[in-house]
Design a protein around this motif. Sequence first.
Motif, PDB file in Angstrom:
ATOM      1  N   GLN A   1     -47.340 -12.335  -9.877  1.00  0.00           N
ATOM      2  CA  GLN A   1     -48.180 -11.147 -10.052  1.00  0.00           C
ATOM      3  C   GLN A   1     -48.522 -10.489  -8.726  1.00  0.00           C
ATOM      4  OE1 GLN A   1     -51.597 -12.227 -12.374  1.00  0.00           O
ATOM      5  NE2 GLN A   1     -50.477 -12.155 -14.299  1.00  0.00           N
ATOM      6  N   THR A   2     -48.770 -11.291  -7.689  1.00  0.00           N
ATOM      7  CA  THR A   2     -49.164 -10.704  -6.410  1.00  0.00           C
ATOM      8  C   THR A   2     -47.957 -10.229  -5.606  1.00  0.00           C
ATOM      9  OG1 THR A   2     -49.239 -12.882  -5.369  1.00  0.00           O
ATOM     10  CG2 THR A   2     -51.313 -11.990  -6.224  1.00  0.00           C
TER      11      THR A   2
ATOM     12  N   LYS B   1     -46.118  -7.980  -6.622  1.00  0.00           N
ATOM     13  CA  LYS B   1     -46.170  -6.537  -6.877  1.00  0.00           C
ATOM     14  C   LYS B   1     -47.197  -5.851  -5.984  1.00  0.00           C
ATOM     15  CE  LYS B   1     -45.084  -7.706 -11.590  1.00  0.00           C
ATOM     16  NZ  LYS B   1     -45.706  -8.038 -12.841  1.00  0.00           N
ATOM     17  N   THR B   2     -48.298  -6.534  -5.667  1.00  0.00           N
ATOM     18  CA  THR B   2     -49.334  -5.972  -4.797  1.00  0.00           C
ATOM     19  C   THR B   2     -49.093  -6.492  -3.389  1.00  0.00           C
ATOM     20  OG1 THR B   2     -50.819  -7.804  -5.233  1.00  0.00           O
ATOM     21  CG2 THR B   2     -51.022  -5.889  -6.666  1.00  0.00           C
ATOM     22  N   HIS B   3     -48.498  -5.694  -2.564  1.00  0.00           N
ATOM     23  CA  HIS B   3     -48.105  -6.109  -1.220  1.00  0.00           C
ATOM     24  C   HIS B   3     -49.326  -6.356  -0.352  1.00  0.00           C
ATOM     25  CE1 HIS B   3     -44.036  -5.158  -2.314  1.00  0.00           C
ATOM     26  NE2 HIS B   3     -44.441  -3.974  -2.742  1.00  0.00           N
TER      27      HIS B   3
ATOM     28  N   VAL C   1     -51.457  -8.991  -0.465  1.00  0.00           N
ATOM     29  CA  VAL C   1     -52.499  -9.840  -1.036  1.00  0.00           C
ATOM     30  C   VAL C   1     -51.868 -11.154  -1.481  1.00  0.00           C
ATOM     31  CG1 VAL C   1     -54.241 -10.074  -2.838  1.00  0.00           C
ATOM     32  CG2 VAL C   1     -53.834  -7.857  -1.810  1.00  0.00           C
TER      33      VAL C   1
ATOM     34  N   LYS D   1     -60.727  -8.364   0.056  1.00  0.00           N
ATOM     35  CA  LYS D   1     -60.326  -7.899  -1.272  1.00  0.00           C
ATOM     36  C   LYS D   1     -60.594  -8.942  -2.349  1.00  0.00           C
ATOM     37  CE  LYS D   1     -56.666  -4.862   0.323  1.00  0.00           C
ATOM     38  NZ  LYS D   1     -55.258  -4.490   0.174  1.00  0.00           N
TER      39      LYS D   1
ATOM     40  N   GLU E   1     -62.606  -7.840  -5.637  1.00  0.00           N
ATOM     41  CA  GLU E   1     -61.796  -6.943  -6.462  1.00  0.00           C
ATOM     42  C   GLU E   1     -60.706  -7.709  -7.209  1.00  0.00           C
ATOM     43  OE1 GLU E   1     -58.398  -3.590  -5.570  1.00  0.00           O
ATOM     44  OE2 GLU E   1     -60.014  -3.837  -4.117  1.00  0.00           O
ATOM     45  N   ILE E   2     -60.044  -8.625  -6.524  1.00  0.00           N
ATOM     46  CA  ILE E   2     -58.979  -9.420  -7.134  1.00  0.00           C
ATOM     47  C   ILE E   2     -59.553 -10.355  -8.203  1.00  0.00           C
ATOM     48  CG2 ILE E   2     -57.226 -11.179  -6.678  1.00  0.00           C
ATOM     49  CD1 ILE E   2     -56.416  -8.456  -5.659  1.00  0.00           C
TER      50      ILE E   2
ATOM     51  N   SER F   1     -60.241  -8.495 -11.344  1.00  0.00           N
ATOM     52  CA  SER F   1     -58.986  -8.210 -12.025  1.00  0.00           C
ATOM     53  C   SER F   1     -58.466  -9.442 -12.759  1.00  0.00           C
ATOM     54  CB  SER F   1     -57.961  -7.721 -11.006  1.00  0.00           C
ATOM     55  OG  SER F   1     -56.698  -7.654 -11.571  1.00  0.00           O
TER      56      SER F   1
END
Length: 111
Positions: A24-25, A27-29, A31, A58, A61-62, A65
């Motif tokens: 999953q992470t 996709k989010t560069h 983190v 972060k 926020e993570i 989510s």
Amino acid sequence: MESTRQAKISRLLQKELSEIFRQQTAKTHGVIVSVSAVRVSPDLSIARAYLSVFPSDKAQEIMESINASAKTVRYELAQKVRFQLRKVPELQFYLDDSLDYIANIDSLLEK
């Protein structure tokens, strides 16, 4: 005292959750979410996963989510461990801030 069965399930869940969060992470560069520990209740119904987030600014926020998508994570976990576990425990996620604590201690010791 943690039983042998609890320890084995904890290790299995930690390994599989780590893989899910790595996918999953990706996709989010920038983190990184790692699973530092998993504790399973004696009746194997609840699993508490302690997550470490980098960068730590972060983290809140993570975590929001991840908590919002907890049912999806549990479903993905169930697909991966369906041959090892009959029932997947309910997942609870907590922020593991031990790395921040260690960094704070190191900075204080340098002064």
